[in-house]
Design a protein around this motif. Sequence first.
Motif, mmCIF file in Angstrom:
data_model
loop_
_atom_site.group_PDB
_atom_site.id
_atom_site.type_symbol
_atom_site.label_atom_id
_atom_site.label_comp_id
_atom_site.label_asym_id
_atom_site.label_seq_id
_atom_site.Cartn_x
_atom_site.Cartn_y
_atom_site.Cartn_z
ATOM 1 N N LYS A 25 5.219 26.126 -33.550
ATOM 2 C CA LYS A 25 5.561 27.458 -34.007
ATOM 3 C C LYS A 25 7.258 27.638 -33.769
ATOM 4 O O LYS A 25 7.628 26.806 -32.905
ATOM 5 C CB LYS A 25 4.987 28.471 -33.424
ATOM 6 N N MET A 26 7.715 28.329 -34.410
ATOM 7 C CA MET A 26 9.306 28.707 -34.369
ATOM 8 C C MET A 26 9.580 28.894 -32.797
ATOM 9 O O MET A 26 9.019 30.094 -32.195
ATOM 10 C CB MET A 26 9.695 29.870 -35.218
ATOM 11 N N ARG A 27 10.245 28.401 -32.149
ATOM 12 C CA ARG A 27 10.883 28.531 -30.843
ATOM 13 C C ARG A 27 12.307 28.392 -30.641
ATOM 14 O O ARG A 27 12.996 27.812 -31.408
ATOM 15 C CB ARG A 27 10.055 27.761 -29.754
ATOM 16 N N ASP A 28 12.825 28.695 -29.351
ATOM 17 C CA ASP A 28 14.093 28.358 -29.006
ATOM 18 C C ASP A 28 14.098 27.219 -28.082
ATOM 19 O O ASP A 28 13.462 27.116 -27.075
ATOM 20 C CB ASP A 28 14.631 29.901 -28.265
ATOM 21 N N PHE A 29 14.927 26.184 -28.470
ATOM 22 C CA PHE A 29 15.103 25.132 -27.948
ATOM 23 C C PHE A 29 16.591 24.464 -27.450
ATOM 24 O O PHE A 29 17.574 24.920 -28.071
ATOM 25 C CB PHE A 29 14.608 23.789 -28.863
ATOM 26 N N PHE A 30 16.539 23.934 -26.354
ATOM 27 C CA PHE A 30 17.962 23.252 -25.937
ATOM 28 C C PHE A 30 17.699 21.848 -25.316
ATOM 29 O O PHE A 30 16.353 21.674 -25.294
ATOM 30 C CB PHE A 30 18.740 23.992 -25.088
ATOM 31 N N CYS A 31 18.621 21.179 -25.256
ATOM 32 C CA CYS A 31 18.499 19.768 -24.752
ATOM 33 C C CYS A 31 19.285 19.652 -23.564
ATOM 34 O O CYS A 31 20.480 20.102 -23.441
ATOM 35 C CB CYS A 31 18.873 18.681 -26.158
ATOM 36 N N THR A 32 19.089 18.687 -22.849
ATOM 37 C CA THR A 32 19.755 18.262 -21.364
ATOM 38 C C THR A 32 20.130 16.872 -21.478
ATOM 39 O O THR A 32 19.200 16.050 -21.913
ATOM 40 C CB THR A 32 19.331 18.797 -20.187
ATOM 41 N N ASP A 75 11.748 23.980 -24.093
ATOM 42 C CA ASP A 75 11.384 25.268 -24.848
ATOM 43 C C ASP A 75 12.041 26.446 -24.275
ATOM 44 O O ASP A 75 11.434 26.627 -22.911
ATOM 45 C CB ASP A 75 9.885 25.301 -25.065
ATOM 46 N N LYS A 76 13.056 27.312 -24.517
ATOM 47 C CA LYS A 76 13.517 28.322 -23.556
ATOM 48 C C LYS A 76 12.475 29.551 -23.549
ATOM 49 O O LYS A 76 11.811 29.851 -24.429
ATOM 50 C CB LYS A 76 14.821 28.529 -24.494
ATOM 51 N N SER A 77 12.385 29.774 -22.439
ATOM 52 C CA SER A 77 11.370 31.190 -21.923
ATOM 53 C C SER A 77 12.564 32.130 -21.348
ATOM 54 O O SER A 77 13.223 31.762 -20.297
ATOM 55 C CB SER A 77 10.299 30.742 -20.874
ATOM 56 N N VAL A 78 12.243 33.434 -21.529
ATOM 57 C CA VAL A 78 12.778 34.407 -20.979
ATOM 58 C C VAL A 78 12.460 34.733 -19.702
ATOM 59 O O VAL A 78 13.156 35.245 -18.595
ATOM 60 C CB VAL A 78 12.821 35.677 -21.975
ATOM 61 N N LEU A 79 11.072 34.869 -19.335
ATOM 62 C CA LEU A 79 10.363 35.444 -18.318
ATOM 63 C C LEU A 79 9.775 34.310 -17.491
ATOM 64 O O LEU A 79 9.709 34.569 -16.093
ATOM 65 C CB LEU A 79 9.353 36.574 -18.662
#
Length: 818
Positions: A25-32, A75-79
């Motif tokens: 599902k559509m999520r916010d991603f970043f790479c390290t 997968d970026k999480s806010v909380l």
Amino acid sequence: AQPGDAFSFFYYLFTDDAKHLVPNKMRDFFCTINLDQEEVFRTQVVEKSLSPYFGEEFYFEIPRTFQWLSFYIYDKSVLQKDLRVGKVAIKKEDLCNYTGKENWFMLQPVDSNSEVQGKVHLELKLNELITDNGSVCQQLVVHIKECHGLPLINGQNCDPYATVSLVGPSRNDQKKTKVKKKTSNPQFNETFYFEVTRSSSYTKKSQFQVEEEDIEKLEVRVDLWNNGNLVQDIFLGEIKVPVKVLRNDSFQAWYLLQPRENGNKSSKTDDLGSLRLNICYTEDCVLPSEYYVSLRNLLLKSSDVQPISASAAYILCEVCRDKYDAVLPLVRLLLHHHKLVPFVAAVAELDLKDTQEANTVFRGNSLATRCVDEMMKIVGKHYLKVTLKAVIDEICESPKPCEIDPIKLREGDNAEINMENLRYYVDKVFREIVQSSISCPTLMCDVFYSLRHLAAKRFPNDPHVQYSAVSSFVFLRFFAVAVVSPHTFHLRPHHPDAQTSRTLTLISKAIQTLGSWGSLTKSKLSSFKETFMCEFFKTFQEDKFTESVKKFLDDVSSTESKEPSGLSEPVHLKEGEMYKRAQGRTRIGKKNFKKRWFCLTSREFTYHKQQEPIFTIPIKNILAVEKLDESSFNKKNMFQVLHGEKPLYIQANNCVEASEWIEALCRVTRCNQKRLSFYHPSAFLNGSWLCCKATVENTVGCARCTADVPADTQIEIDGDRETERIYSLFTINMSKLQKLEEACGSIAVYQGPRKEPDDYSNFTIEDSVATFHTLKQIIDIVGKLNESHEKYRKKRSSSNFYVYSQEEAKVATSLHQY
């Protein structure tokens, strides 16, 4: 560079995009990007996507040994804690198989049993003992000495211990070391004894017998663990050594820790998605400077060779598959020796010969344009900061909505207000640029002057070409690129959010248009693909902006001396967030570490809590900058700044960042008159120095300070290292050099049709005799350097203390004894 130093670094590393990521599902991603388990870089967050496009470049020197280069998708999480979706892990030895080309990698599951780093120092020995009943028994002695480079656990040093086992088909004898607290480099120095063969009383045989098949199946296994106290212990890595290779010999070596063999077998690997990467990894061994004299001189006289296509520098770029591999070290070398301007002028003139229309001047990806691009990145760092940093900070810290694309407008957005906001930002950025000519580096002005006059000479009937030749670089390839990617040019410490990135993209498009000579005319505006940008530019007055651009281009392409106002302003060198040890004491009497914003200029080194600095060290007062032993505070990546008062202890976020700060501080303080010759590598705690046990705090240091570094505070170049890189490129492409030499010889002798044109038809051969002469020199010089490197390798291999991986252990331990 010290003789024989080995340097590992990326010329560039491009994290491109990922696809078909899970969860589905559509999520916010970043790479390290990680060296083993240590994160060194992080991309921006791509919001609401299953196939995020990152498109970021990272270039860095690797300051330590490593086993794996890893890329983690989060997968970026806010909380909650960010979720690791999967990873790509590439062994150091395998990097050469992927360098210089794009590859898709399947994401692997992240398993704690596969997340390992570090090495362990072991001594193994087989002894023969006579038992009480007179029989002979073999005994295995395992001395576990120390470990180095174990990973951080939750950002802190681990509490490691080791289990040592003798494992076979029907036995598993295990022993355990003591737990070492808060360290990534534990010193164990513990010895364990195991019976390898047993007497008849144990085997229930009529007489003692050594069964070779049992020996064949036995192995020593060492497992490293982090003591979890009240929670589960964490696996840190293991090594296995077959007992059969020891026989009756003693053996000691460093072993690289390995993941468990079944680390990822229980997880599916085909449903996590994939990541596309373009990696360029190099590792060079730099010899003493005198070895490079011949090659360096041949390269530096390239601008004097006629024609330029017969020069060593030009041939280097011709034979490399990717010109960027050659351009970076070449530009840095020529820049270091003040030979760049004439070379750029020569290759630009050759480039213009093939340009048929004035409006396409310097718009391609030629050798000339790449050299100028790289020059601007190196020389123009400070120029960008003094020109754009303030306005970029305003845009990022107090963003206003600027979206003018009707399709992308959000509910409640006012298109007219957004256009006014965008116009405000564009005006401000444009004004800062056209008023910045006084700060433009002299070298850039000299290059622009040459390009301007060469273009005017090539197209004498076009009065505007002299301006478009310069604007195609300074606006399109310099300022516009810096605006859209401020973090790449160190104008901002972090990636801007998605909305701010969109604003910067629109501003960058506007700057490109305003800086392109004559692009505000109605005929040009009608060619815009995006109608909303066409409507936006109708609000601009053509004459006003055109005159401002013309005056600016005149100024930055002039060789007339300007007021050196830049010297009255401090040069901004580096900034970022790190941790510093408190200068005073807390209420409970224990010094702690606090996060602060650090800033280094050519005048002072400061750290900030808010806007104003709360601690300042004038550059002239810095006596030394050195690494700090991890044992001082049980923290990695620490260094110390020695000045008139007590040392300032600082912890960087990773090894790359620590190395860059130390190098920048050393460079700017190199010429200080009172620099120290000796320092203490550890801290003064509880009334004594941890390193030498001296009890007087102001006693002279016990270790010699590291060697001086180049004094140039703005251009960080090691000429020998760049020459070594060029030598490596020539070596890699030796077959092409030899084919080109053969082709030149054939043309020179027969003066007829070219033989086997496929071998060299892509090369530029204007003068076969001159090119042949240069090629012969290159091949001879490279051959001599090959001999020097081979002598050094033999000398090094005879004195090195080997480090073995799991795969090497089975073979290497039977070949080398210590």
